[in-house]
Scaffold this active site. Structure first.
Site, PDB file in Angstrom:
ATOM      1  N   PRO A 116       0.837  -1.238  -0.029  1.00  0.00           N
ATOM      2  CA  PRO A 116      -0.145  -0.065  -0.110  1.00  0.00           C
ATOM      3  C   PRO A 116       0.790   1.095  -0.108  1.00  0.00           C
ATOM      4  O   PRO A 116       1.896   1.500   0.782  1.00  0.00           O
ATOM      5  CB  PRO A 116      -0.795  -0.172   1.353  1.00  0.00           C
ATOM      6  CG  PRO A 116      -0.890  -1.665   1.608  1.00  0.00           C
ATOM      7  CD  PRO A 116       0.433  -2.312   0.974  1.00  0.00           C
ATOM      8  N   CYS A 117       0.503   2.251  -0.942  1.00  0.00           N
ATOM      9  CA  CYS A 117       1.525   3.322  -1.127  1.00  0.00           C
ATOM     10  C   CYS A 117       1.108   4.562  -0.349  1.00  0.00           C
ATOM     11  O   CYS A 117       1.795   5.502  -0.312  1.00  0.00           O
ATOM     12  CB  CYS A 117       1.359   3.793  -2.694  1.00  0.00           C
ATOM     13  SG  CYS A 117      -0.211   4.488  -3.199  1.00  0.00           S
ATOM     14  N   GLN A 118       0.012   4.629   0.414  1.00  0.00           N
ATOM     15  CA  GLN A 118      -0.473   5.639   1.116  1.00  0.00           C
ATOM     16  C   GLN A 118       0.538   6.356   1.804  1.00  0.00           C
ATOM     17  O   GLN A 118       0.620   7.711   1.873  1.00  0.00           O
ATOM     18  CB  GLN A 118      -1.843   5.587   1.707  1.00  0.00           C
ATOM     19  CG  GLN A 118      -2.926   5.649   0.863  1.00  0.00           C
ATOM     20  CD  GLN A 118      -3.280   4.208   0.014  1.00  0.00           C
ATOM     21  OE1 GLN A 118      -2.301   3.291   0.496  1.00  0.00           O
ATOM     22  NE2 GLN A 118      -4.225   3.819  -0.403  1.00  0.00           N
ATOM     23  N   PRO A 119       1.283   5.695   2.655  1.00  0.00           N
ATOM     24  CA  PRO A 119       2.132   6.472   3.675  1.00  0.00           C
ATOM     25  C   PRO A 119       3.600   7.215   2.874  1.00  0.00           C
ATOM     26  O   PRO A 119       3.998   8.165   3.497  1.00  0.00           O
ATOM     27  CB  PRO A 119       2.999   5.189   4.428  1.00  0.00           C
ATOM     28  CG  PRO A 119       2.040   4.208   4.470  1.00  0.00           C
ATOM     29  CD  PRO A 119       1.354   4.428   2.892  1.00  0.00           C
ATOM     30  N   PHE A 120       3.681   6.955   1.419  1.00  0.00           N
ATOM     31  CA  PHE A 120       4.781   7.348   0.797  1.00  0.00           C
ATOM     32  C   PHE A 120       4.384   8.243  -0.251  1.00  0.00           C
ATOM     33  O   PHE A 120       5.030   8.692  -1.035  1.00  0.00           O
ATOM     34  CB  PHE A 120       5.546   6.457   0.230  1.00  0.00           C
ATOM     35  CG  PHE A 120       5.948   5.186   1.315  1.00  0.00           C
ATOM     36  CD1 PHE A 120       5.649   4.194   1.136  1.00  0.00           C
ATOM     37  CD2 PHE A 120       6.994   5.664   2.315  1.00  0.00           C
ATOM     38  CE1 PHE A 120       5.789   3.070   2.100  1.00  0.00           C
ATOM     39  CE2 PHE A 120       7.308   4.586   3.310  1.00  0.00           C
ATOM     40  CZ  PHE A 120       6.761   3.428   3.113  1.00  0.00           C
TER      41      PHE A 120
END
Length: 381
Positions: A116-120
């Site tokens: 999952p890409c959301q933190p970056f």
């Protein structure tokens, strides 16, 4: 394999580089017939076996499947993707990966990890890897240690390259060091999906871990020359599939009012100031402070589409149709993501279909990455 040999194999890959979405037509068979979650046949060395983690609706998996791999296990935490994945590809295990015993997974040659890409992500509030999802890297490494695949594939957003862990270490360097400790050499590159036959400018980082003991290296495929088939006009000019009705996520009343003032190829900067809401008026007066944002982008038919996002918000993505005051339909955004028309999206709401499509890896891009991996890293002759 030496780097010289890797480059020779890359040239071989270019012979098939003109393959596009037509290669990715899904065979409509049941999940049971596909037997994707059955134990792999140890005598069949023709198809590399794949474990797919964070599989979503299956964009990455579809590309690898069509490149000649066998998906022996797929996992995701989101129940909303289950029907779509199983209709098109096979069984998917909907569970939190942290609750799964890694020893129970089937053996595999490749581990896919579209973490999952959301933190970056640059599109949201970037958070540190102390975010709970940051520990998912550790979960992937547990699978790698348990199954010892020949290759592990990570995919993430462009912001990953500038993200740092809690100690200030750049994430690519952190991952490189971690994989080295686990016996893998890392090759990574920022790629644009439109360079590989996808009708969308979408930048993503692919990180390929190759088992050090194999003494093989990996070279990313050479970009394919762009054609008019990648333009917005070409994509939206196709008729709807006969077995589908147009599904469109309606715009808010404010967005509809604003869209009426935005010409094809324009943005919020085309809207007369008197029609702008208070927030956009403030930004308009301090453009330098806000880095001249390009809200409400409306791509023209001659342009290549911008990045399809999971949120599908007209303010922060080019989701507005060039000729009609609406979002692109579910099928239109699926085409921008290079899903073939016989890949069906099933779900409880139209907005969740937008989300699963926006979160996916474009399947044609996945195909070219998968094909390069197979030609360079697996001896299947």
């Amino acid at each position: 394999m030496t780097k010289s040999n890797a480059k020779k194999k890359q040239k071989k890959h270019l012979k098939s580089a003109d393959k596009s979405a037509s290669l990715l037509k899904v065979t409509k068979v049941s999940a049971e017939k596909l037997k994707l979650n059955k134990a792999p046949d140890q005598n069949d060395t023709r198809k590399p076996r794949v474990i797919s983690l964070f599989a979503g609706c299956g964009g990455l998996d579809l590309g690898f499947h069509k490149a000649g791999y066998e998906i022996v296990y797929a996992n995701d935490i989101d129940p909303a993707v289950k029907e779509t994945y199983e209709y098109n590809l096979g069984t998917i295990d909907i569970r939190d990966i942290r609750t799964i015993k890694k020893s129970e997974l089937p053996d595999a040659d490749v581990v896919l990890a579209g973490i999952p890409c959301q933190p970056f992500s640059n599109a949201g509030n970037r958070r540190s890897t102390a975010d709970d999802r940051g520990t998912l890297f550790g979960q992937v490494l547990e699978v790698v240690d348990e199954k010892a695949p020949a290759v592990v594939v990570f995919e993430n957003v462009r912001g990953f390259l500038s993200s740092k862990d809690d100690n200030g270490t750049p994430m690519p360097l952190r991952l490189q060091k971690e994989l080295k400790r686990h016996g893998y050499d890392l090759y990574y590159q920022l790629v644009n999906a439109s360079d590989y036959g996808v009708p969308q400018n979408r930048y993503r980082v692919f990180l390929i871990g190759v088992k050090s003991s194999s003494r093989k290296s990996f070279v990313f495929p050479t970009p394919i020359p762009k054609t008019d088939k990648l333009t917005v006009g070409h994509v939206i000019g196709k008729p709807m599939p006969k077995d589908e009705q147009k599904e469109v996520w309606e715009l808010s009343p404010q967005s509809i009012k604003l869209a009426r003032h935005i010409p094809e190829g324009g943005s919020w900067k085309s809207i007369p100031e008197k029609h702008l809401p208070p927030r956009l008026k403030r930004i308009l007066k301090e453009m330098k402070r806000y880095h001249s944002p390009n809200f409400y982008r409306r791509f023209s038919r001659e342009e290549i589409m911008g990045t399809i996002t999971a949120a599908g918000t007209p303010e922060n993505s080019g989701i507005i149709h060039p000729l009609e005051n609406r979002r692109y339909s579910v099928r239109e955004i699926a085409r921008f993501q290079s899903f073939p028309d016989d890949f069906k999206f099933i779900g409880p709401s139209v907005s969740k279909k937008y989300k699963m499509i926006g979160n996916a890896v474009p399947s044609v891009l996945a195909y070219h990455i998968a094909n390069s991996i197979k030609e360079q890293l697996f001896d299947l002759d």
